[in-house]
Motif scaffolding. Structure first.
Motif, PDB file in Angstrom:
ATOM      1  N   SER A 168       0.853  -1.183   0.000  1.00  0.00           N
ATOM      2  CA  SER A 168       0.000   0.000   0.000  1.00  0.00           C
ATOM      3  C   SER A 168       0.890   1.235   0.000  1.00  0.00           C
ATOM      4  O   SER A 168       1.824   1.333   0.803  1.00  0.00           O
ATOM      5  CB  SER A 168      -0.896   0.007   1.244  1.00  0.00           C
ATOM      6  OG  SER A 168      -1.590   1.240   1.372  1.00  0.00           O
ATOM      7  N   GLN A 210      -5.967  -0.632   6.401  1.00  0.00           N
ATOM      8  CA  GLN A 210      -5.212  -1.539   5.538  1.00  0.00           C
ATOM      9  C   GLN A 210      -4.894  -2.839   6.264  1.00  0.00           C
ATOM     10  O   GLN A 210      -4.981  -3.936   5.690  1.00  0.00           O
ATOM     11  CB  GLN A 210      -3.924  -0.866   5.092  1.00  0.00           C
ATOM     12  CG  GLN A 210      -3.143  -1.661   4.072  1.00  0.00           C
ATOM     13  CD  GLN A 210      -3.908  -1.838   2.776  1.00  0.00           C
ATOM     14  OE1 GLN A 210      -4.062  -0.903   1.993  1.00  0.00           O
ATOM     15  NE2 GLN A 210      -4.419  -3.034   2.526  1.00  0.00           N
ATOM     16  N   GLN A 224      -7.874  -5.048   6.289  1.00  0.00           N
ATOM     17  CA  GLN A 224      -8.056  -5.713   4.986  1.00  0.00           C
ATOM     18  C   GLN A 224      -7.109  -6.892   4.826  1.00  0.00           C
ATOM     19  O   GLN A 224      -7.459  -7.911   4.216  1.00  0.00           O
ATOM     20  CB  GLN A 224      -7.840  -4.712   3.856  1.00  0.00           C
ATOM     21  CG  GLN A 224      -8.934  -3.676   3.708  1.00  0.00           C
ATOM     22  CD  GLN A 224      -8.708  -2.785   2.497  1.00  0.00           C
ATOM     23  OE1 GLN A 224      -7.990  -3.149   1.568  1.00  0.00           O
ATOM     24  NE2 GLN A 224      -9.307  -1.608   2.520  1.00  0.00           N
ATOM     25  N   TRP A 225      -5.915  -6.785   5.366  1.00  0.00           N
ATOM     26  CA  TRP A 225      -4.931  -7.857   5.250  1.00  0.00           C
ATOM     27  C   TRP A 225      -5.097  -8.920   6.333  1.00  0.00           C
ATOM     28  O   TRP A 225      -4.320  -9.877   6.392  1.00  0.00           O
ATOM     29  CB  TRP A 225      -3.517  -7.283   5.323  1.00  0.00           C
ATOM     30  CG  TRP A 225      -3.131  -6.500   4.097  1.00  0.00           C
ATOM     31  CD1 TRP A 225      -3.761  -6.496   2.892  1.00  0.00           C
ATOM     32  CD2 TRP A 225      -2.016  -5.600   3.969  1.00  0.00           C
ATOM     33  NE1 TRP A 225      -3.120  -5.655   2.015  1.00  0.00           N
ATOM     34  CE2 TRP A 225      -2.043  -5.092   2.642  1.00  0.00           C
ATOM     35  CE3 TRP A 225      -1.014  -5.176   4.831  1.00  0.00           C
ATOM     36  CZ2 TRP A 225      -1.093  -4.182   2.177  1.00  0.00           C
ATOM     37  CZ3 TRP A 225      -0.070  -4.264   4.370  1.00  0.00           C
ATOM     38  CH2 TRP A 225      -0.110  -3.776   3.057  1.00  0.00           C
TER      39      TRP A 225
END
Length: 215
Positions: free
Chosen positions: A12, A33, A36-37
């Motif tokens: 990212s 982020q 999301q991971w």
């Protein structure tokens, strides 16, 4: 590059303007982020690292400069990079008096598996890597807590009038307070309440002996 296992990479890249108001937004983006991971357990450490790296750019490169935050997940580590336009590489020296180094590098060195700086075509990047392994992460947290404690001991042991000067001493104290508030907030605590209680303790201890509360 470090020698850890190279697996599938997730990356990212977030350009931003290095101003104090942007730091909260960087933390929110980093948190989103990581969710999301599938790495919510790393949120506290990453938010602290992002805050410190961004604050160092603002203080030592300049407010308003262009910078870029990079998050990269590879194998068993998460890498955080903060790119700026300065070729000046920070050096880790004494946390108590080195106004150019500051507490941020000591925190990174304490909490990360590895960290460093690298020169780029347009400036430099300061980076750190955090482990996904829970046991290694617990060790990182303990090292970070020890780094904070050592920074506090070094700061209060110096005579500000004969070493760093009053201004630098006050900046160090302010930075330490900010670090502790970030630490409390990242663990679900109430930083405003902590400040209120600290102010009450300060006023009580500063009150001349023999003077009680007003009737």
């Amino acid at each position: 590059m470090s020698g850890h296992d190279n697996g599938p990479r997730s990356r990212s890249v977030l350009p931003f303007e290095a101003v104090p108001a942007a730091v909260g937004g960087l933390r929110r983006v980093a948190r989103g982020q990581l969710e999301q991971w599938g790495l919510p357990a790393l949120v506290e450490e990453v938010e602290l690292a992002v805050s410190e790296l961004a604050a160092n750019v603002i203080k030592h490169v300049g407010s308003g400069v262009a910078a870029t935050l990079v998050l990269e997940m590879s194998g068993d580590r998460l890498r955080i990079e903060l790119h700026d336009k300065s070729f000046h590489v920070p050096v880790l020296n004494s946390a108590a008096c080195d106004d150019e180094c500051g507490r941020g590098l000591h925190l990174l060195a304490g909490m990360a598996v590895d960290w460093g700086t690298l020169l780029t075509a347009t400036g430099k990047a300061v980076w750190c890597e955090l482990s996904v392994d829970p046991e290694l992460r617990r060790r990182e947290v303990r090292r970070a807590e020890a780094a904070l404690a050592e920074y506090r001991r070094d700061s209060v042991s110096q005579d500000p009038l004969t070493t760093c000067g009053t201004r630098i001493f006050e900046e160090s104290a302010t930075g330490l307070i900010a670090d502790l508030l970030h630490w409390v907030a990242a663990r679900g605590g109430d930083p405003d309440g902590l400040l209120d209680r600290a102010q009450m303790h300060f006023e009580a201890e500063a009150r001349p002996e023999g003077m009680g509360e007003a009737a």
